[in-house]
Write a protein that holds these residues in place. Structure first.
Motif, mmCIF file in Angstrom:
data_model
loop_
_atom_site.group_PDB
_atom_site.id
_atom_site.type_symbol
_atom_site.label_atom_id
_atom_site.label_comp_id
_atom_site.label_asym_id
_atom_site.label_seq_id
_atom_site.Cartn_x
_atom_site.Cartn_y
_atom_site.Cartn_z
ATOM 1 N N ILE A 122 0.856 -1.181 0.000
ATOM 2 C CA ILE A 122 0.000 0.000 0.000
ATOM 3 C C ILE A 122 0.894 1.233 0.000
ATOM 4 O O ILE A 122 1.782 1.353 0.832
ATOM 5 N N PRO B 239 0.819 5.181 0.270
ATOM 6 C CA PRO B 239 0.159 6.476 0.444
ATOM 7 C C PRO B 239 1.079 7.603 -0.035
ATOM 8 O O PRO B 239 2.152 7.343 -0.564
ATOM 9 N N MET C 89 -0.541 -2.810 15.614
ATOM 10 C CA MET C 89 -0.430 -1.963 14.434
ATOM 11 C C MET C 89 -0.776 -0.511 14.751
ATOM 12 O O MET C 89 -0.726 0.338 13.870
ATOM 13 N N GLY C 90 -1.172 -0.227 15.968
ATOM 14 C CA GLY C 90 -1.484 1.153 16.331
ATOM 15 C C GLY C 90 -2.862 1.607 15.899
ATOM 16 O O GLY C 90 -3.120 2.810 15.840
ATOM 17 N N CYS C 91 -3.760 0.660 15.607
ATOM 18 C CA CYS C 91 -5.096 1.060 15.193
ATOM 19 C C CYS C 91 -5.851 1.693 16.359
ATOM 20 O O CYS C 91 -5.649 1.327 17.512
ATOM 21 N N TRP D 288 -3.524 6.905 9.289
ATOM 22 C CA TRP D 288 -2.211 6.392 8.896
ATOM 23 C C TRP D 288 -2.007 4.976 9.426
ATOM 24 O O TRP D 288 -1.617 4.069 8.699
ATOM 25 N N TYR D 289 -2.304 4.811 10.718
ATOM 26 C CA TYR D 289 -2.102 3.497 11.323
ATOM 27 C C TYR D 289 -3.208 2.531 10.900
ATOM 28 O O TYR D 289 -2.954 1.336 10.756
ATOM 29 N N LEU E 81 -4.690 2.510 8.027
ATOM 30 C CA LEU E 81 -4.416 2.082 6.659
ATOM 31 C C LEU E 81 -3.283 1.063 6.635
ATOM 32 O O LEU E 81 -3.275 0.150 5.828
ATOM 33 N N GLN E 82 -2.344 1.221 7.554
ATOM 34 C CA GLN E 82 -1.240 0.278 7.621
ATOM 35 C C GLN E 82 -1.755 -1.136 7.903
ATOM 36 O O GLN E 82 -1.252 -2.114 7.356
ATOM 37 N N ASP F 47 -3.029 -6.389 6.455
ATOM 38 C CA ASP F 47 -3.415 -7.594 7.187
ATOM 39 C C ASP F 47 -4.841 -8.015 6.855
ATOM 40 O O ASP F 47 -5.156 -9.196 6.798
ATOM 41 N N CYS G 172 -4.412 11.258 6.163
ATOM 42 C CA CYS G 172 -3.408 10.199 6.089
ATOM 43 C C CYS G 172 -2.090 10.755 5.545
ATOM 44 O O CYS G 172 -1.029 10.506 6.113
ATOM 45 N N ASP G 173 -2.154 11.519 4.491
ATOM 46 C CA ASP G 173 -0.929 11.982 3.846
ATOM 47 C C ASP G 173 -0.459 13.345 4.365
ATOM 48 O O ASP G 173 0.695 13.686 4.211
#
Lengths: 217, 405
Positions: B52, B54, B227-229, B371-372, B374-375, B379, B403-404
């Motif tokens: 992915i 970004p 993952m920091g979600c 950001w997190y 999307l990371q 998964d 995100c960006d």
């Protein structure tokens, strides 16, 4: 929120914690660069800080050479106890830091962003590429010595390994890949739009108007 | 003639031979919101690996903040999560107020709560509407967006702008609530309920919708945390982490509301959690509007940080000087660094701000929840089919501006 964590860190890790501070309820512990990963593992395994919040950096070029230039920050929290802590370490330019991707997988993109924006390389990172900027970008934009108005060179054409594709036009065709020198152009020089025309005509310094131009019928 | 399929009894021989294929999806693919590129490694239609990428909407938010005054950051924050700009405004204002140690009037805090929750309604509604539309259900999309427009009408009535409000100020809000604020806000709630009920009636028993959301794009709670979600993505996996409950800021400890959590962390759970959270937001707004004082200031009166009233500027020397200093030099917070976090549209929206004591921020780091989230999308996608990218990516609610940055 972080007071108990600081106490625990000081008790168990002792001299590893170089400084601690508290400001407006935020607790921070400073560790040496070599202990960066060790402390992260301690947070995850002993203090159950399984939730990574953020990794970021700050650039202080003016504090060199007394202190290293970059300040790397890690924020983590524990889902069980709700404790939060901020860990900081100081890094010199071009100095490698241990990657935390093996501690929390979420560190992956955060570290890529820090590399992209500040140029701090991470050792042991599985995939340290630029993430917000493109690969040909020159410099690291969030460094204080990166001027905000800096222009980047245009990228002619990117070859992708393992794919067969032809560039849309050759080096001597189409629009130039250099920046247009507007001062020269406004002074009546360098009015050629395309270098290819200039090559064909032996450096002709005039602009062709028509036949498609409306006023020439 | 003998039927030739007898030779194909073993079902494995029925599979067509395939070789791995690399497919490039986005950034101009409509389902990628125009801002994300995915490089897919496929085996048939199954996703074996995905990279992915970004960054297509990177505007240099953090760098731009470092050259203006603290107040000039507000228009940039509008453009972070542009579906719920008010939450970003409030988030940044709270961060600077934490750095300064500034108290805001009670009425302002309630006002911020109500406007913020309205923005959350608009955020969740947009996401669910778009998810449904991307799966082919266009009717709920139109119904929900019609209601979202009424939410925006209220925000326009209050702030003067539908989307980029720039309404937050350090130390308060730009203007007090208008006279009909309470009535007009409560008036649309029945319509919101109605639109949600109708949309749910269309979708929740729809076989196509269920097949494409249930069990697709799942995530485990441990993975989500590592993952920091945050936000809906984390809550849909069954972890009840909502900043408003876990670390109450503003007056969220005064309201009675629930945090909906999911079970499997799949697209369906995220969709249902969003609708449920929307109902909770309305519950919060009702309580906040009841508790909000009907009169009083919405700005702090500390002239070191807050603009004086125009009348003061023109008639008193103190007002003139304060105005001049704030405009020419900007407000000057004490040196230090704070991390302040709120519950944004997509999760924990954090601002890590560093001041060197001057009128210009030394560093503004926005911790974007997208950001997190999307990371973690990688998964969710591994092992699914290409067509599953659409509902999975849609239900993450990736907002490019945030995100960006």
């Amino acid at each position: 929120m972080g007071k108990k964590v600081i106490e625990r860190l000081q008790k168990d890790l002792g001299a590893v914690i170089l400084e601690t501070s508290e400001f407006r309820g935020d607790h921070e512990a400073v560790v040496a660069k070599k202990d960066w990963k060790k402390v992260a593992l301690f947070l995850r395994d002993e203090l159950e800080m399984n939730h990574i919040i953020d990794i970021t950096a700050i650039d202080y070029p003016e504090r060199e050479p007394e202190k290293p230039r970059f300040e790397l920050k890690l924020i983590a929290r524990s889902m069980k106890t709700g404790h939060r802590i901020r860990i900081a370490t100081r890094v010199k330019d071009k100095e490698k830091v241990d990657s935390l991707t093996s501690v929390w997988r979420g560190a992956n993109w955060a570290e890529r962003e820090v590399w992209d924006m500040f140029g701090i390389p991470f050792e042991g990172h599985p995939d340290l590429r630029r993430i917000l900027m493109y690969p040909e970008f020159e410099g690291h934009p969030l460094r204080k010595d990166y001027p905000i108005g800096k222009t980047q060179p245009l990228v002619p054409y990117r070859d992708v390994e393992g794919t067969e594709k032809l560039p849309p036009f050759g080096d001597d065709e189409g629009q130039p890949f250099g920046r247009i020198d507007w001062h020269a152009r406004l002074a009546g020089e360098d009015i050629q739009v395309s270098p290819s025309i200039s090559q064909q005509t032996g450096g002709r310094k005039s602009l062709s108007a028509g036949p498609e131009h409306g006023q020439k019928e | 003639m003998e039927p030739h399929y007898e030779a194909l009894e073993d079902e494995h021989t029925l599979e067509l031979p395939s070789e791995p294929m690399r497919l490039n999806m986005g950034p101009s693919h409509p389902a990628m919101h125009g801002t994300i590129r995915m490089v897919l490694d496929l085996d048939g239609e199954t996703i074996m690996n995905v990279d992915i990428q970004p960054g297509y909407l990177h505007r240099g938010f953090e760098k731009s903040c470092e050259r203006g005054t603290w107040s000039q950051v507000f228009p940039y924050t509008d453009r972070l999560n542009y579906v719920s700009p008010m939450l970003n405004n409030v988030g940044f204002a709270l961060a600077v107020e934490k750095l300064i140690g500034l108290e805001v009037p009670e009425r302002c805090t309630y006002y911020r709560t109500v406007l913020g929750e309205l923005a959350r309604i608009s955020d969740h509604m947009t996401c669910n509407a778009a998810t449904a539309m991307e799966l082919g259900a266009f009717t709920p999309f139109l119904w929900l967006l019609k209601v979202r427009d009424w939410v925006w009408d209220i925000l326009e009535q209050e702030t003067g702008a539908r989307l980029t409000h720039s309404f937050g100020r350090i130390g308060g809000m730009a203007a007090p609530p208008t006279d009909g604020f309470k009535e007009s806000t409560l008036a649309i709630f029945d319509e919101i309920d109605h639109a949600m009920m109708e949309s749910e009636a269309l979708l929740m028993k729809n076989r196509i919708f269920l097949d494409r959301t249930q069990g697709i794009g799942g995530l485990s709670p441990d993975d989500a945390m590592a993952m920091g979600c945050t936000g809906i993505i984390l809550r849909s996996t069954g972890v009840d982490y909502d900043v408003r409950k876990a670390y109450p800021y503003m007056f969220y400890d005064r309201f009675d509301f629930d945090v909906p959590v999911g079970h499997d962390g799949d697209n369906y759970d995220r969709f249902v959690c969003r609708f449920e959270e929307l109902r909770q937001s309305m519950k919060i707004i009702r309580q906040a509007l009841d508790q909000m004082p009907t009169s009083g200031p919405v700005m702090s009166e500390d002239l070191r940080y807050v603009m004086p009233a125009k009348k003061e500027v023109y008639t008193t020397i103190e007002g003139t000087i304060a105005h001049f200093k704030l405009v020419m030099e900007g407000l000057k917070p004490p040196p230090g660094e704070v991390y302040s976090f709120t519950e944004g549209g997509n999760g924990e929206l954090g601002f890590f701000i560093v001041s060197d004591g001057s009128g210009t921020p030394y560093r503004v780091r926005c911790r974007p929840p997208c950001w997190y989230n999307l990371q973690a999308c990688r998964d969710m996608l591994l092992g699914d089919m290409i067509a599953d990218i659409i509902p999975t990516f849609g239900s993450i609610n990736m907002i490019g501006g945030e995100c960006d940055r």
